[in-house]
Each structure stands twice: as structure tokens, then as C-alpha cells.
Scaffold this motif. Structure first.
Motif, mmCIF file in Angstrom:
data_model
loop_
_atom_site.group_PDB
_atom_site.id
_atom_site.type_symbol
_atom_site.label_atom_id
_atom_site.label_comp_id
_atom_site.label_asym_id
_atom_site.label_seq_id
_atom_site.Cartn_x
_atom_site.Cartn_y
_atom_site.Cartn_z
ATOM 1 N N VAL A 1 -25.043 -34.267 19.354
ATOM 2 C CA VAL A 1 -25.249 -34.110 20.850
ATOM 3 C C VAL A 1 -26.443 -34.723 21.285
ATOM 4 O O VAL A 1 -27.543 -34.216 20.655
ATOM 5 C CB VAL A 1 -25.076 -32.566 21.018
ATOM 6 N N THR A 2 -26.377 -35.620 22.058
ATOM 7 C CA THR A 2 -27.696 -36.027 22.637
ATOM 8 C C THR A 2 -27.977 -35.356 23.980
ATOM 9 O O THR A 2 -27.424 -34.588 24.678
ATOM 10 C CB THR A 2 -27.455 -37.534 23.307
ATOM 11 N N ARG A 3 -29.464 -34.977 23.816
ATOM 12 C CA ARG A 3 -29.803 -33.845 25.058
ATOM 13 C C ARG A 3 -30.528 -34.551 25.945
ATOM 14 O O ARG A 3 -31.025 -35.775 25.808
ATOM 15 C CB ARG A 3 -30.754 -32.886 24.124
ATOM 16 N N ALA A 4 -31.038 -33.948 27.107
ATOM 17 C CA ALA A 4 -31.724 -34.643 28.010
ATOM 18 C C ALA A 4 -33.011 -34.949 27.646
ATOM 19 O O ALA A 4 -33.603 -36.085 28.512
ATOM 20 C CB ALA A 4 -31.589 -33.449 29.518
ATOM 21 N N ASP A 5 -33.780 -34.548 26.879
ATOM 22 C CA ASP A 5 -34.904 -35.055 26.464
ATOM 23 C C ASP A 5 -34.867 -36.123 25.523
ATOM 24 O O ASP A 5 -36.016 -36.528 25.120
ATOM 25 C CB ASP A 5 -35.843 -33.671 26.001
ATOM 26 N N GLY A 6 -33.966 -36.611 25.234
ATOM 27 C CA GLY A 6 -33.746 -37.600 24.295
ATOM 28 C C GLY A 6 -33.614 -37.239 22.892
ATOM 29 O O GLY A 6 -33.261 -38.352 22.117
ATOM 30 N N SER A 7 -33.604 -36.312 22.628
ATOM 31 C CA SER A 7 -33.380 -35.860 21.148
ATOM 32 C C SER A 7 -32.207 -35.672 20.849
ATOM 33 O O SER A 7 -31.073 -35.521 21.827
ATOM 34 C CB SER A 7 -34.349 -34.537 20.878
ATOM 35 N N THR A 8 -31.627 -35.634 19.747
ATOM 36 C CA THR A 8 -30.222 -35.440 19.032
ATOM 37 C C THR A 8 -30.230 -34.263 18.140
ATOM 38 O O THR A 8 -30.973 -34.147 17.331
ATOM 39 C CB THR A 8 -29.726 -36.759 18.411
ATOM 40 N N ALA A 9 -29.231 -33.392 18.473
ATOM 41 C CA ALA A 9 -28.903 -32.285 17.719
ATOM 42 C C ALA A 9 -27.525 -32.612 16.904
ATOM 43 O O ALA A 9 -26.739 -32.779 17.341
ATOM 44 C CB ALA A 9 -28.521 -30.944 18.618
ATOM 45 N N THR A 10 -27.872 -32.643 15.589
ATOM 46 C CA THR A 10 -26.605 -32.989 14.848
ATOM 47 C C THR A 10 -26.111 -31.703 13.855
ATOM 48 O O THR A 10 -26.868 -31.293 13.210
ATOM 49 C CB THR A 10 -26.861 -34.103 13.650
ATOM 50 N N PHE A 11 -24.749 -31.722 14.146
ATOM 51 C CA PHE A 11 -24.455 -30.475 13.459
ATOM 52 C C PHE A 11 -23.186 -30.980 12.288
ATOM 53 O O PHE A 11 -22.639 -31.799 12.422
ATOM 54 C CB PHE A 11 -23.299 -29.466 14.394
ATOM 55 N N THR A 12 -23.139 -29.816 11.196
ATOM 56 C CA THR A 12 -22.107 -30.134 10.328
ATOM 57 C C THR A 12 -20.830 -29.267 10.450
ATOM 58 O O THR A 12 -20.995 -27.911 10.685
ATOM 59 C CB THR A 12 -22.677 -29.969 8.843
ATOM 60 N N VAL A 13 -19.733 -29.800 10.560
ATOM 61 C CA VAL A 13 -18.396 -28.970 10.746
ATOM 62 C C VAL A 13 -18.345 -28.231 9.555
ATOM 63 O O VAL A 13 -18.482 -28.679 8.201
ATOM 64 C CB VAL A 13 -17.091 -29.862 10.939
ATOM 65 N N GLU A 14 -18.272 -26.832 9.830
ATOM 66 C CA GLU A 14 -17.915 -25.805 8.553
ATOM 67 C C GLU A 14 -16.438 -25.542 8.483
ATOM 68 O O GLU A 14 -15.795 -25.696 7.437
ATOM 69 C CB GLU A 14 -18.647 -24.518 8.697
ATOM 70 N N ARG A 15 -15.656 -25.464 9.649
ATOM 71 C CA ARG A 15 -14.131 -25.210 9.696
ATOM 72 C C ARG A 15 -13.661 -25.197 11.136
ATOM 73 O O ARG A 15 -14.503 -25.172 11.881
ATOM 74 C CB ARG A 15 -13.997 -23.711 9.108
ATOM 75 N N GLY A 16 -12.466 -25.191 10.904
ATOM 76 C CA GLY A 16 -11.802 -24.978 12.363
ATOM 77 C C GLY A 16 -10.949 -24.013 12.085
ATOM 78 O O GLY A 16 -10.112 -23.534 10.799
#
Length: 233
Positions: free
Chosen positions: A169-184
Motif C-alpha cells: 500500500v503506497t501512502r500519501a507521505d510517499g512511504s509503502t506499507a508491505t503486508f504478508t498474506v496469512e490466510r483467506g
């Protein structure tokens, strides 16, 4: 189109674990032609806050200094997080998804704003009553499973997302939050686990939510599909 509920089609009630109460009313999942129904009006809410993380199992507590805390008091685990910054782009390379993100708030009548489909689908939307991606707690992003004119919705391939996949997820401050999928997980709308999905978490997490279980007899979707993901260290 999308959305979720608990107990009846068209509404969702989600109590947060720290006593905060979140109630979203989202547009009902519509037919492939893009029609939708709406549930009763929701109440507004403060974003869920984080809860203290449990001590790491197997890690002994340090010996206290004289007059300090007792020997069995373990130090709190610090969970990495990011400052508040609203999300602008969602990127899931493993399923070829990249979408701008709308900020979905509540209308004056208490109903949730819904992305407008002008004929070729609508982007996903972040519910701005939840934490921004990277903040402690579950950040909520919603997307249609179908679109007008028989097109695929932005979250049509969410079921293909496998554990271990990255969600950025690219954020408004220019940083990126990267997540790892655990499950669906697939849930009936009549037994949606609101606390499990929306309850407070020790660290930053992400919830991607869409509809599933289309019933041609009713023209409605009977289920919700939810992706659970955690912020990468």
C-alpha cells in the motif's frame, strides 16, 4: 457489487476488542449487472486502537535491579508500526492487481460512501474510520467483486491470493506499507465474525474484503471473502 454484513444482508456490526464499537453499513452485494441494495444506517466510530502484545514465549525476563519490578515481569514486546498516512494505491503483484484507493467515509445519513461504477468498474476503497495501513490495528480495504456490463470487479480475483503473498500500500507521505498474506476465509453473511475481522490487533494488519457466494435465484451474494495480512517486519 460488494459488501458485507452480519445477521442480515446489507449491514455490518463490528465491535472492536478495546470496547470501541464499529458499525458499517455498506452497499449490498448486487447482481452482475451492478445493482445494489443498502442496509440500515450505521453509527460512526473511532478507529480501533492497538492492544498490548503478549511477551514472546520462551524468552526469560531480565533480573530486576534492586527495588525494580519483580523477576517474573516480562518486558513488553515492541511491535513495529508506521505513523498515520492515508493510503493512495493498493498493489498485489501475484494477482496482477493495482488500483487507486478511494477514502470512504460516512454520509450525513450515516451510510457509507460507495465507489461509483460508471461502467468499467470502480477502484477499491479504504474505510477512513479504520487505521491507516501501517498503524496498529486492522486497516480495512473494500472492493467490488463484479462491475457493470459484466466486467470483473477490482477484487474479483481475491480468492487467488495465496498465503505468503505480498500486498503493498503506497501512502500519501510517499512511504509503502508491505503486508504478508496469512490466510483467506469465507464467511456466511448470517454469521460474519465481526470481532475476528475488526477486533484490535497488537500490530499493524490489513483486511481485504469482498463478496462471494452469488445466488442467481436471489441476485444476491450470500458470503464475504476476507484476506488477513500482517505488516512485514
Amino acid at each position: 457489487m460488494f459488501f458485507l454484513n452480519s445477521g442480515s444482508r446489507g449491514s455490518l456490526r463490528a465491535p472492536a476488542a478495546a470496547g470501541l464499537f464499529l458499525l458499517l453499513t455498506l452497499a449490498g452485494c448486487g447482481t452482475p449487472s451492478g445493482t445494489s441494495d443498502a442496509g440500515p444506517a450505521p453509527s460512526a466510530s473511532t478507529p480501533p486502537s492497538s492492544v498490548a502484545a503478549a511477551p514472546t514465549p520462551g524468552v526469560p525476563s531480565p533480573s530486576p535491579a534492586p527495588g525494580g519490578p519483580s523477576a517474573d515481569a516480562a518486558p513488553a514486546v515492541v511491535v513495529p508500526s508506521m505513523p498515520r498516512s492515508e493510503p493512495v494505491v493498493l498493489d498485489i503483484p501475484s494477482i496482477g492487481l493495482r488500483t487507486d484507493l478511494l477514502s470512504l467515509g460516512l454520509r450525513t445519513n450515516g451510510s457509507l460512501e460507495v465507489p461509483e461504477d460508471t461502467g468499467s468498474g470502480a477502484p477499491a476503497g479504504w474505510y477512513n474510520g479504520s487505521p491507516t495501513p501501517g498503524q496498529p490495528g486492522p486497516s480495512v480495504i473494500l472492493g467490488h467483486v463484479n462491475a457493470l456490463g459484466g466486467h470483473k470487479g477490482v477484487f474479483a480475483d481475491l480468492r487467488k491470493l495465496a498465503p505468503g503473498s505480498d500486498v503493498s500500500v503506497t501512502r500519501a507521505d510517499g512511504s509503502t506499507a508491505t503486508f504478508t498474506v496469512e490466510r483467506g476465509a469465507l464467511y456466511s453473511k448470517d454469521s460474519f465474525p465481526t470481532v475476528e475481522v475488526y477486533g484490535n490487533t497488537a500490530g499493524p494488519e490489513l483486511r481485504l474484503i469482498t463478496c462471494d457466494g452469488y445466488d442467481p435465484a436471489t441476485g444476491l451474494f450470500d458470503d464475504n471473502y476476507v484476506i488477513y495480512a500482517k505488516l512485514k517486519a
